[in-house]
Design an enzyme around this catalytic site. Sequence first.
Site, PDB file in Angstrom:
ATOM      1  N   ARG A   1      -7.929  48.670  12.034  1.00  0.00           N
ATOM      2  CA  ARG A   1      -6.774  49.180  11.312  1.00  0.00           C
ATOM      3  C   ARG A   1      -5.508  48.545  11.890  1.00  0.00           C
ATOM      4  NH1 ARG A   1      -4.835  50.985  15.297  1.00  0.00           N
ATOM      5  NH2 ARG A   1      -2.880  51.413  14.213  1.00  0.00           N
ATOM      6  N   GLY A   2      -4.364  48.851  11.280  1.00  0.00           N
ATOM      7  CA  GLY A   2      -3.106  48.256  11.687  1.00  0.00           C
ATOM      8  C   GLY A   2      -2.774  47.101  10.768  1.00  0.00           C
ATOM      9  N   ALA A   3      -1.576  47.110  10.179  1.00  0.00           N
ATOM     10  CA  ALA A   3      -1.246  46.155   9.126  1.00  0.00           C
ATOM     11  C   ALA A   3      -1.502  44.700   9.515  1.00  0.00           C
ATOM     12  CB  ALA A   3       0.205  46.357   8.673  1.00  0.00           C
TER      13      ALA A   3
ATOM     14  N   ASN B   1       5.164  53.856   6.723  1.00  0.00           N
ATOM     15  CA  ASN B   1       4.444  53.894   7.996  1.00  0.00           C
ATOM     16  C   ASN B   1       3.544  55.130   7.997  1.00  0.00           C
ATOM     17  OD1 ASN B   1       4.006  52.612  10.583  1.00  0.00           O
ATOM     18  ND2 ASN B   1       5.021  54.381  11.508  1.00  0.00           N
ATOM     19  N   LYS B   2       2.815  55.298   9.063  1.00  0.00           N
ATOM     20  CA  LYS B   2       1.843  56.381   9.157  1.00  0.00           C
ATOM     21  C   LYS B   2       2.503  57.737   8.898  1.00  0.00           C
ATOM     22  CE  LYS B   2      -2.452  57.465  10.025  1.00  0.00           C
ATOM     23  NZ  LYS B   2      -3.545  56.946   9.209  1.00  0.00           N
TER      24      LYS B   2
ATOM     25  N   ASP C   1       3.779  49.555   8.143  1.00  0.00           N
ATOM     26  CA  ASP C   1       2.690  49.020   7.328  1.00  0.00           C
ATOM     27  C   ASP C   1       3.208  48.239   6.130  1.00  0.00           C
ATOM     28  OD1 ASP C   1      -0.205  50.146   8.149  1.00  0.00           O
ATOM     29  OD2 ASP C   1       1.355  51.539   8.754  1.00  0.00           O
TER      30      ASP C   1
ATOM     31  N   GLN D   1      -4.432  58.900  15.683  1.00  0.00           N
ATOM     32  CA  GLN D   1      -4.391  57.540  16.212  1.00  0.00           C
ATOM     33  C   GLN D   1      -3.407  57.404  17.369  1.00  0.00           C
ATOM     34  OE1 GLN D   1      -3.973  54.882  12.831  1.00  0.00           O
ATOM     35  NE2 GLN D   1      -5.568  55.987  11.751  1.00  0.00           N
TER      36      GLN D   1
END
Length: 345
Positions: free
Chosen positions: A55-57, A241-242, A231, A190
């Site tokens: 995960r993570g853009a 973002n998250k 993101d 996360q």
Amino acid sequence: MTTAARIADGPIVPIRWDDGTLDIIDQRLLPGEERHLRLSRCEDVAAAIGALAIRGAPLLGIAAAYGLVLAARDGRLEQGAALLRAARPTAVNLPRTVDLCLDIALTNPAAAVEALLNQAQRLESAEARACDAIVRHGAALLAGARTIMTVCNTGALGTGHRGTALGIIVQLADEGPVTAICCETRPLLQGARLTTWELSRHGVPAQLIVDGAAAAILRTGDIDAVVVGCDRLAANGDLINKIGTYGVALAAAAHGVPFVAAVTMSSIDRSALSGDDIRIEMRAPDEVLNLVDGVAALPGVAALNPAFDVTPAHLVSAIVTEQGVIRRADDPRVRRLRAAARNAS
């Protein structure tokens, strides 16, 4: 797909091309276990992305590029591209990488596998250089900050290299005492699972807070700055973002705390005029309902589970990219950042 356990040692390497397969850390198992997955098909890569094993853009873009190498090798390029594009909808890096790689493959079909592998490696190197530059610019901007709040995970596990927001915090800790205040970040924790694990690997003190405590802690005046990742950044500066980032940004604005976003250029989407144009991923209700020790809420209870939120541009004090820092000149919080940096020097 195969798995192998490894002992945590040395730098964090969340993704690695190894002898025709993609080796990734299964982030779902951290911090309890560092186990690697070896992905030999594009379908495996897409499944790992959808399940948040990776995960993570920026890292999603890198994974997608390698996934298309596997798809081209198996003669399933179009099918692989469709699977990857559908795996997660919000971060722009993933579909942008898929489109770029398809263009490269179609330009030279006879050598598509080699061309795609070269492109994946170039992308990985470019994201590493972007992280280095963001860390450099961000550490200069936040030179006076010693207690920093952050959201989600923006380190090596999200970027493949030093990280963006978390990389800045680690760099500041190399230069002087720093404490990171880590929001747990629902729904999959996360921040709690991944960010505190990375910080412990770097020897940086971290304090974990539940998401609901962020505003109260910002109110105390003990937080020097908030720094978060991204993101997707819309053309007007809206930050995607998250989930939970928007609430932290509101609280930071209310209490005069600088709110800084660390954004790779690869995460900027100029085709999206604002955050309203960006699809927000909705994840399975079970990720919320069954979160604690496998105990579900009462049968019939429903849950909304958005993975991201939109922070309006006016709440962001500064944006750090690999090309430099964009500040809102009329934001008094920017003056506070400058003053802190001057005092630190």
